[in-house]
Design an enzyme around this catalytic site. Structure first.
Site, PDB file in Angstrom:
ATOM      1  N   ALA A  78     -18.114  46.510  75.079  1.00 18.74           N
ATOM      2  CA  ALA A  78     -16.978  45.604  75.226  1.00 18.74           C
ATOM      3  C   ALA A  78     -16.799  45.247  76.694  1.00 18.74           C
ATOM      4  O   ALA A  78     -17.211  45.990  77.588  1.00 18.74           O
ATOM      5  CB  ALA A  78     -15.701  46.254  74.683  1.00 18.74           C
ATOM      6  N   ASP A  79     -16.179  44.117  76.926  1.00 20.99           N
ATOM      7  CA  ASP A  79     -15.827  43.701  78.284  1.00 20.99           C
ATOM      8  C   ASP A  79     -14.499  42.955  78.213  1.00 20.99           C
ATOM      9  O   ASP A  79     -14.322  42.077  77.361  1.00 20.99           O
ATOM     10  CB  ASP A  79     -16.908  42.800  78.887  1.00 20.99           C
ATOM     11  CG  ASP A  79     -16.657  42.574  80.364  1.00 20.99           C
ATOM     12  OD1 ASP A  79     -17.071  43.430  81.170  1.00 20.99           O
ATOM     13  OD2 ASP A  79     -16.023  41.563  80.717  1.00 20.99           O
TER      14      ASP A  79
END
Length: 198
Positions: A78-79
């Site tokens: 995830a970012d």
């Protein structure tokens, strides 16, 4: 074991992130997993005309990198970014930049976007999605901002604040997934894991 996903949909789970917030969310959901973070250098040089697309591109890049080391595992990456006035506010370089970021966010709304990627090369799984949450800040004066920055809480966080900590006092309202603001959109991740659970 998470009760909303079959054992097949959560076995050999790898979190490709060094974020203690993401790990804490996954543990709170009952998942067993190992942590193998992608190198931060993978974030360099990723740009797009649409800033809302960038976190998804970064999540896919991180996921692919770590999945190459774990071909039989389900790798989750995830970012998260903060977007205001069409500009991405990443982690602040220093306290002065953190103060500048918070002055821009004070008394107005911004969007938190988290890109999420799930991959398992052995099973032919490659999913990607993103989640948006609208966050409105209270009016803040310079003293409020400087005292918050001095806590050090926002130094390693997009937009320079932590919604789950002392930074909750900066926020007037949240429209959408709160956990997305922390760094991992729970419902979106569960939907992705359920998609590969058979």
């Amino acid at each position: 074991m998470n009760p909303f996903v079959t054992p097949h949909g959560q076995q050999d789970l790898v979190l490709a992130s060094r974020s203690p917030r993401r790990a804490g969310i996954l543990r709170g959901l009952g998942f067993d997993f190992i942590i193998d973070p992608a190198p931060e250098s993978l974030e360099d040089g990723v740009t797009h005309d649409d800033p809302f697309v960038v976190p998804g591109l970064l999540a896919v890049r991180k996921c692919a990198h770590v999945a190459a080391r774990h071909p039989g595992a389900l790798v989750l990456a995830a970012d998260t970014v903060v977007i205001v006035d069409g500009e991405i506010l990443n982690k602040p370089a220093d306290d002065a930049q953190a103060c500048a970021f918070l002055r821009r966010l004070a008394g107005r709304a911004h969007t938190v976007v988290t890109g999420v990627a799930l991959r398992c090369d052995a099973r032919g799984v490659a999913l990607a999605a993103s989640e948006r949450t609208r966050v409105s800040f209270r009016n803040l004066d310079d003293g409020d901002i400087e005292r918050y920055v001095a806590t050090g809480e926002g130094r390693d966080k997009a937009g320079s604040y932590a919604a789950q900590g002392v930074g909750a006092g900066l926020i007037r309202s949240v429209e959408g997934c709160f956990f997305n603001v922390v760094g991992l959109p729970v419902a979106r991740v569960l939907d992705m894991l359920r998609e590969v659970q058979t």
